[in-house]
Scaffold this motif. Structure first.
Motif, short mmCIF file in Angstrom:
data_model
loop_
_atom_site.label_atom_id
_atom_site.label_comp_id
_atom_site.label_asym_id
_atom_site.label_seq_id
_atom_site.Cartn_x
_atom_site.Cartn_y
_atom_site.Cartn_z
N GLY A 224 42.74 9.96 24.85
CA GLY A 224 43.28 9.93 23.50
C GLY A 224 44.28 8.81 23.30
N SER B 284 42.97 13.95 31.74
CA SER B 284 42.00 12.89 31.42
C SER B 284 41.71 12.85 29.93
N SER B 285 41.66 14.02 29.29
CA SER B 285 41.46 14.06 27.84
C SER B 285 42.65 13.42 27.12
N PHE C 239 32.89 18.14 28.68
CA PHE C 239 33.14 16.91 27.95
C PHE C 239 32.05 16.58 26.94
N THR D 249 34.26 16.55 18.45
CA THR D 249 35.03 15.41 17.94
C THR D 249 34.18 14.57 17.01
N THR E 35 40.29 20.97 25.87
CA THR E 35 40.08 19.54 26.15
C THR E 35 40.04 18.75 24.85
N ALA E 36 39.43 19.32 23.80
CA ALA E 36 39.44 18.65 22.49
C ALA E 36 40.87 18.55 21.96
N PRO F 161 30.94 11.44 28.65
CA PRO F 161 31.18 12.76 29.24
C PRO F 161 30.88 12.82 30.73
N LEU G 237 33.86 11.13 32.63
CA LEU G 237 35.03 11.99 32.65
C LEU G 237 34.81 13.25 33.48
N LEU H 273 42.73 15.81 23.85
CA LEU H 273 42.23 14.49 23.46
C LEU H 273 42.94 14.03 22.19
N PHE I 105 42.68 18.34 31.37
CA PHE I 105 43.48 18.08 30.18
C PHE I 105 44.18 16.72 30.26
N THR J 17 33.19 18.66 24.09
CA THR J 17 34.40 18.07 23.52
C THR J 17 34.05 16.90 22.62
#
Length: 406
Positions: A239, A234-235, A302, A309, A65-66, A192, A195, A69, A232, A305
């Protein structure tokens, strides 16, 4: 003053380091599979530990997910720099080419290691009485660890298709400004949870969901499962929106402690609900437990994630030649690592070492081989242009070579 306010380069070093770190952690993730308490991998080892389960669970929680993003943010950045056709050509060269070109190298190498291990178990002769391989279809095609490249291509296509009519109709930029305001409202300690809501529903609706493995990996077939698309996608979408509102990266950075505390709490809760470090492979069947586990796990995804970040923005935003090199090399390392990990796992099966010694030996060995091959075969050759967008000359000129962000 925060580090991202001091360092405002066009290349976001903190996020680039996180992108590279997410790929490199794939080596640790796959190497740890041999040492989980419950045998689930091709080559299970006698040395196992619940600590290996915690390590696997923690990495798997946030890694992809990171990555998506950051991929979304860099995709929007690249589109702004190169335009639509330049974006398409770049993505075809650097994403589609490695997927469809190097899969034919990685997959046979993966199978070769399995055959080698079977020959070892068979006294040195390759068994001839095994079952025939399954047919390759659109539903069963083994993408292996390169699945993320296929999913990226799908997201890029969806992004361009959805963007085209909006850009054509939004002549005065009103829709864009609306999205920017919505992004500003979205970013905060509550992000988070917002999401996580659709992901919780998708996990709850996943048949035979094994909570320990969280988001089902879409590594087989060309149609990714709904939970992975939601998580993935939504991430990736966030982004895209964040690149329009770079100022919000400072807000995320300032919340690093909040997100970290939230991630530790929800991550521990998700692990407990998933059965703990003992690694349960039983699907969650009780409706109430499944709802609770899906909700907690989705929030943990999230919060972790955003924690990594924010930490990357806070502590890794300065330029580092070592981090830059590893970020550049991470793409190649990830592509070639899985067969190398299998070789390391086979070689370590009878080694007189504890599980952590074997794991460390595999990771160090794989990284050494992958980085040497990157330096000799990729960084200074045409492969470097295909993977990293440029080829670094063996003798660097005084003028630095500018690289695209992703």
């Amino acid at each position: 003053m925060s580090s991202s306010e001091i360092h405002r380069p066009d290349r976001l070093h903190g996020l680039d380091a996180l992108r590279g770190g997410a790929l490199l952690l794939g080596v640790v993730l796959h190497a740890s599979l041999s040492y989980l308490p419950t045998p689930i991998w091709l080559f299970p080892d006698d040395q196992t530990s619940p600590v290996a389960s915690v390590l696997f669970f923690a990495i798997h929680l946030f890694r992809m997910t990171a990555f998506f993003l950051i991929a979304g943010l860099f995709a929007h950045m690249l589109l702004g720099r190169r335009g639509t056709w330049g974006f398409i050509k770049d993505r075809l060269m650097r994403i589609a080419n490695p997927l469809f070109g190097l899969w034919w190298v990685v997959f046979p190498a993966f199978i070769a290691v399995i055959v080698w291990k079977a020959a070892i178990d068979n006294g040195g002769a390759i068994p001839t009485d095994g079952p025939p391989p399954p047919p390759l279809t659109l539903e069963t095609f083994p993408l292996l660890h390169l699945w993320f490249l296929w999913v990226l291509l799908l997201f890029y296509a969806a992004f361009l298709l959805l963007r085209a009519p909006v850009a054509a109709l939004d002549r005065n930029g009103a829709v864009g400004r609306l999205f920017d305001r919505l992004t500003g409202v979205l970013i905060g300690p509550w992000t988070p949870i917002v999401l996580a809501a659709p992901l919780a529903v998708a996990l709850w609706a996943t048949p035979d969901w094994i909570a320990f493995f969280g988001i089902p990996t879409p590594d087989k077939g060309f149609v990714p499962n709904p939970a992975s698309v939601v998580a993935f996608g939504s991430s990736f979408a966030l982004g895209l929106m964040l690149d329009r509102r770079r100022d919000l990266l400072v807000r995320i950075e300032r919340l690093w402690l909040v997100f970290t505390v939230m991630a530790l709490g929800t991550g521990a809760g998700a692990l407990a609900l998933a059965g703990g470090p003992g690694l349960s492979l039983d699907p969650v069947t009780d409706p109430s437990l499944k709802i609770a586990t899906a909700c907690v796990y989705a929030v943990a995804v999230f919060t972790s994630t955003f924690a990594v970040t924010a930490l990357s923005l806070r502590f890794l935003s300065g330029h580092s030649a070592v981090r830059r090199y590893l970020a550049d090399a991470s793409y190649w390392v990830y592509i070639v690592h899985l067969p190398l990990v299998l070789v390391g796992q086979v070689l370590m099966l009878d080694a007189p070492l504890p599980w952590w010694g074997k794991l460390g030996g595999i990771v160090v060995g794989v990284m050494a081989v992958a980085l040497i091959s990157y330096e000799l075969l990729v960084r200074h050759t045409f492969l470097g242009r295909f993977l990293n967008g440029r080829r670094i000359p063996w003798r660097r000129s005084r003028q630095p070579v500018l690289a695209p962000a992703e």
